[in-house]
Design an enzyme around this catalytic site. Structure first.
Site, PDB file in Angstrom:
ATOM      1  N   THR A 182       0.848  -1.191   0.000  1.00  0.00           N
ATOM      2  CA  THR A 182       0.000   0.000   0.000  1.00  0.00           C
ATOM      3  C   THR A 182       0.882   1.238   0.000  1.00  0.00           C
ATOM      4  O   THR A 182       2.018   1.205   0.463  1.00  0.00           O
ATOM      5  CB  THR A 182      -0.877   0.048   1.256  1.00  0.00           C
ATOM      6  OG1 THR A 182      -0.016   0.003   2.396  1.00  0.00           O
ATOM      7  CG2 THR A 182      -1.847  -1.103   1.293  1.00  0.00           C
ATOM      8  N   GLU A 327      -5.912  -3.048  -1.433  1.00  0.00           N
ATOM      9  CA  GLU A 327      -6.407  -4.213  -0.689  1.00  0.00           C
ATOM     10  C   GLU A 327      -7.549  -4.913  -1.405  1.00  0.00           C
ATOM     11  O   GLU A 327      -8.000  -5.977  -0.986  1.00  0.00           O
ATOM     12  CB  GLU A 327      -6.897  -3.767   0.698  1.00  0.00           C
ATOM     13  CG  GLU A 327      -5.797  -3.329   1.658  1.00  0.00           C
ATOM     14  CD  GLU A 327      -5.438  -1.844   1.538  1.00  0.00           C
ATOM     15  OE1 GLU A 327      -5.672  -1.252   0.465  1.00  0.00           O
ATOM     16  OE2 GLU A 327      -4.909  -1.292   2.515  1.00  0.00           O
ATOM     17  N   LYS A 436     -13.183  18.046  11.410  1.00  0.00           N
ATOM     18  CA  LYS A 436     -14.148  17.930  12.506  1.00  0.00           C
ATOM     19  C   LYS A 436     -14.307  19.296  13.150  1.00  0.00           C
ATOM     20  O   LYS A 436     -13.478  19.733  13.934  1.00  0.00           O
ATOM     21  CB  LYS A 436     -13.679  16.896  13.521  1.00  0.00           C
ATOM     22  CG  LYS A 436     -13.666  15.518  12.921  1.00  0.00           C
ATOM     23  CD  LYS A 436     -13.029  14.477  13.800  1.00  0.00           C
ATOM     24  CE  LYS A 436     -12.681  13.262  12.948  1.00  0.00           C
ATOM     25  NZ  LYS A 436     -11.299  13.281  12.452  1.00  0.00           N
ATOM     26  N   TRP A 441     -19.045  17.240  10.887  1.00  0.00           N
ATOM     27  CA  TRP A 441     -17.981  16.776  10.003  1.00  0.00           C
ATOM     28  C   TRP A 441     -18.118  17.490   8.681  1.00  0.00           C
ATOM     29  O   TRP A 441     -19.182  17.512   8.079  1.00  0.00           O
ATOM     30  CB  TRP A 441     -18.100  15.271   9.767  1.00  0.00           C
ATOM     31  CG  TRP A 441     -17.667  14.460  10.930  1.00  0.00           C
ATOM     32  CD1 TRP A 441     -17.300  14.933  12.167  1.00  0.00           C
ATOM     33  CD2 TRP A 441     -17.560  13.041  10.985  1.00  0.00           C
ATOM     34  NE1 TRP A 441     -16.970  13.883  12.979  1.00  0.00           N
ATOM     35  CE2 TRP A 441     -17.118  12.711  12.290  1.00  0.00           C
ATOM     36  CE3 TRP A 441     -17.785  12.019  10.079  1.00  0.00           C
ATOM     37  CZ2 TRP A 441     -16.898  11.404  12.699  1.00  0.00           C
ATOM     38  CZ3 TRP A 441     -17.570  10.719  10.481  1.00  0.00           C
ATOM     39  CH2 TRP A 441     -17.127  10.413  11.776  1.00  0.00           C
TER      40      TRP A 441
HETATM   41  P1  AMP Z   1      -4.620   2.934  -2.993  1.00  0.00           P
HETATM   42  O1  AMP Z   1      -4.694   1.637  -2.336  1.00  0.00           O
HETATM   43  O2  AMP Z   1      -3.280   3.574  -2.913  1.00  0.00           O
HETATM   44  O3  AMP Z   1      -5.116   2.890  -4.388  1.00  0.00           O
HETATM   45  O4  AMP Z   1      -5.580   3.922  -2.205  1.00  0.00           O
HETATM   46  C1  AMP Z   1      -6.927   3.607  -1.968  1.00  0.00           C
HETATM   47  C2  AMP Z   1      -7.635   4.827  -1.486  1.00  0.00           C
HETATM   48  O5  AMP Z   1      -7.696   5.814  -2.502  1.00  0.00           O
HETATM   49  C3  AMP Z   1      -9.082   4.583  -1.125  1.00  0.00           C
HETATM   50  O6  AMP Z   1      -9.223   4.028   0.146  1.00  0.00           O
HETATM   51  C4  AMP Z   1      -9.660   5.981  -1.233  1.00  0.00           C
HETATM   52  O7  AMP Z   1      -9.389   6.737  -0.087  1.00  0.00           O
HETATM   53  C5  AMP Z   1      -8.893   6.568  -2.379  1.00  0.00           C
HETATM   54  N1  AMP Z   1      -9.681   6.457  -3.607  1.00  0.00           N
HETATM   55  C6  AMP Z   1      -9.589   5.538  -4.573  1.00  0.00           C
HETATM   56  N2  AMP Z   1     -10.465   5.780  -5.569  1.00  0.00           N
HETATM   57  C7  AMP Z   1     -11.139   6.888  -5.218  1.00  0.00           C
HETATM   58  C8  AMP Z   1     -12.202   7.646  -5.818  1.00  0.00           C
HETATM   59  N3  AMP Z   1     -12.714   7.351  -6.997  1.00  0.00           N
HETATM   60  N4  AMP Z   1     -12.650   8.719  -5.135  1.00  0.00           N
HETATM   61  C9  AMP Z   1     -12.137   9.069  -3.940  1.00  0.00           C
HETATM   62  N5  AMP Z   1     -11.142   8.395  -3.334  1.00  0.00           N
HETATM   63  C10 AMP Z   1     -10.650   7.319  -3.961  1.00  0.00           C
END
Ligand code: AMP
Length: 540
Positions: A182, A327, A436, A441
């Protein structure tokens, strides 16, 4: 009574076999400098076999990790198949991670072989003294670089020496196929291990109309890097259906991408919003024939509604908004409108498309409040999104932080959402990005989206800043478009925000910055902004 169907393992080997048989001449194109290199599924399959043979000769055994440090290319695609299909585990490394995180990740995964793009060799050479388990380096080209390191091989030489006709082993479908770490978390990155089965099922979901809608007729260009959640699983999905693939290599500027779409008649592409904001700015100034482009899949961060509108209204280009996570392989939701939603007025349609959309088949979702109770699907109540399904992790790799991420067998995404009665998810924030203020929120994402809808704004990120009475208040960090740098005023932006938000939601201050810092996968790095503006004095 049991069903009487075959217990047929879902592994990646037949997927490549099929592409080789049915679509041998279908092109795999890679941009290398000013040139385009052309390969095909027949070549990729044949070379993947030689590669597996060569890796086996280097001592790679089932379960061993083979890392890649490479841009999107046909050679990377060969690794995508050779490594898992020989029973080893592909580990694409994030090229933009700082050195200490790369060292952590390589040592934590215990990578045995590290395959590197020639241009990236100097970076890897510097890491080498800190790597505890890497036994061989393979440079993805014709020659080995000058180096004092031992055991450095040239990819093409290894392939030339290897025999053809490698016999792929029969694998259990739950065998580990690949792993990604990640990004953007605090603390060390966490490892996610995908199985053959999870990648296979995810690829089948990706090609559905409900998801990315990819078929043999498509020309697909993944702009999302192959190290970011396996390019969102798209190389496997494209191979599954025999779509032509176009890899941009290291050439990711809007100029490169527009040129490549035009030249190769790309029909579907995928990447994070910051890239598409850049392309949009280019299209305002220069003309390209992008008429082949049927769909741009945008995810990884929120696609601003203004961007979706601008592409459609000014350029006739369709954006499909999707949400997912490392994930989750990564696909979770896609904002494809149903037949009845398509008949609604334009403004409503854009509002829906700016949401992250419905869960795709096989992904179950729920949103939970802080007491661990499910919140209603009313489109208003905030809750943390939780998911489960066959391509969602059940544990991080060898990491004692795992248990905190699960509740009753559901994975806790850390995303705060609303879900509307039609099942459309809207990401309000990451749990840690919500502002917050008093008891309320405030969604930084909503503010950002509206700010980025202002015609003079290029990028906007909203962060929480400590406040003596309200606990936290929003601060907007805004990047004006180049033509308006220095002339755009705070008052113009407040005028734009006021009719759209209650007074309490308006940022207490707006600062103009040159660029929003980005994470290693190109998302807004709000953690860095929060650090930079921790002591920012909000006006009284
Ligand atoms: P990653 O595993 O690095 O791809 O990050 C995943 C995170 O990216 C998610 O938990 C979200 O917080 C954010 N994310 C992914 N797609 C979107 C989307 N279309 N809109 C807003 N946040 C997103």
């Amino acid at each position: 009574m049991q069903g009487l169907m075959m217990d047929y393992p879902l592994t990646l080997t037949p997927l490549l076999d099929r592409a080789q048989r049915l679509y041998p001449h279908k092109e795999i194109v890679t941009k290398v400098g000013p040139n385009l290199e052309r390969s095909s599924y027949a070549e990729v399959a044949a070379r993947a076999g030689r590669l597996a043979e060569a890796l086996a000769r280097l001592g790679v055994l089932p379960g061993d990790r083979v890392a890649t440090f490479a841009f999107n290319s046909n050679r990377h695609l060969e690794l995508y198949f050779a490594v898992p299909c020989m029973g080893a585990v592909l580990h694409p490394l994030n090229l933009r991670l700082p050195a200490e995180q790369l060292i952590y990740v390589i040592n934590h995964a215990e990578d045995k072989v590290l395959c590197v793009d020639p241009g990236l060799w100097p970076a890897v050479e510097k890491l080498a003294p800190h790597l505890k388990t890497v036994q061989h380096f393979v440079v993805l080209g014709d020659h080995t670089p000058e180096t004092s390191l031992g055991s450095v091989h040239a990819y093409e030489a290894l392939l030339a020496e290897a025999a053809a006709g490698f016999t792929w082993p029969a694998l259990d479908e739950n065998t580990a196929a690949a792993m990604c770490y990640t990004s953007g978390t605090t603390g060390h990155p966490k490892g996610v291990v995908y199985s053959h089965r999870s990648i296979y099922l995810h690829a089948m979901a990706l090609v559905m109309h409900e998801a990315m809608n990819i078929s043999e007729r498509d020309v697909f260009m993944p702009v999302v890097p192959m190290f970011h959640v396996l390019a969102w699983g798209t190389p496997y999905a494209c191979t599954l259906v025999g779509a032509k693939q176009v890899f941009p290599g290291a050439h990711l500027t809007p100029l490169d991408l527009a040129g490549l779409i035009q030249a190769e008649r790309v029909t579907v592409t995928a990447g994070v919003p910051s890239l598409w904001l850049g392309l949009l700015a280019l299209l305002e100034k220069e003309r390209y024939d992008l008429s082949s482009l049927r769909d741009m899949i945008v995810g990884g961060a929120a696609a601003p509604r203004a961007m979706i509108e601008a592409y459609e209204q000014k350029h006739g280009l369709n954006i499909t908004h999707a949400w997912g996570m490392t994930e989750m392989s990564p696909l979770g939701t896609v904002s494809r409108l149903t037949s009845s939603q398509l008949e609604r007025p334009e403004a409503e349609r854009f509002a829906l498309r700016a949401k992250q959309g419905k869960s795709v088949p096989l992904v179950e979702i729920r949103a939970m409040d802080e007491m661990g109770r499910e919140v209603p699907w009313d489109g208003q109540t905030y809750g943390e999104l939780q998911v489960r399904g066959p391509w969602v992790i059940r544990s991080y790799y060898s990491d004692d932080r795992s248990p905190a991420s699960f509740q009753e067998g559901w994975f806790r995404t850390g995303d705060v959402v609303t879900i509307d009665p039609e099942g459309f998810v809207q990401i309000v924030d990451r749990t840690k990005d919500l502002v917050k203020s008093g008891g309320e929120w405030i969604s930084s994402v909503e503010l950002e989206n509206v700010l980025m809808g202002h015609p003079k704004v290029l990028e906007a990120a909203v962060i929480a800043v400590a406040h003596p009475i309200w606990q936290e208040r929003p601060l907007a960090c805004v990047v004006p478009k180049p033509d308006y740098a220095g002339s755009l005023t705070k008052e113009e932006l407040y005028e734009h925000l006021r009719p759209r938000f209650p007074k309490l939601y308006l940022p207490d201050d707006i600062v103009f910055i040159e660029a929003v810092p980005k994470t290693s996968v190109g998302k807004f790095n709000k953690r860095l902004l929060r650090e930079q503006y921790r002591d920012h004095q909000l006006p009284a």
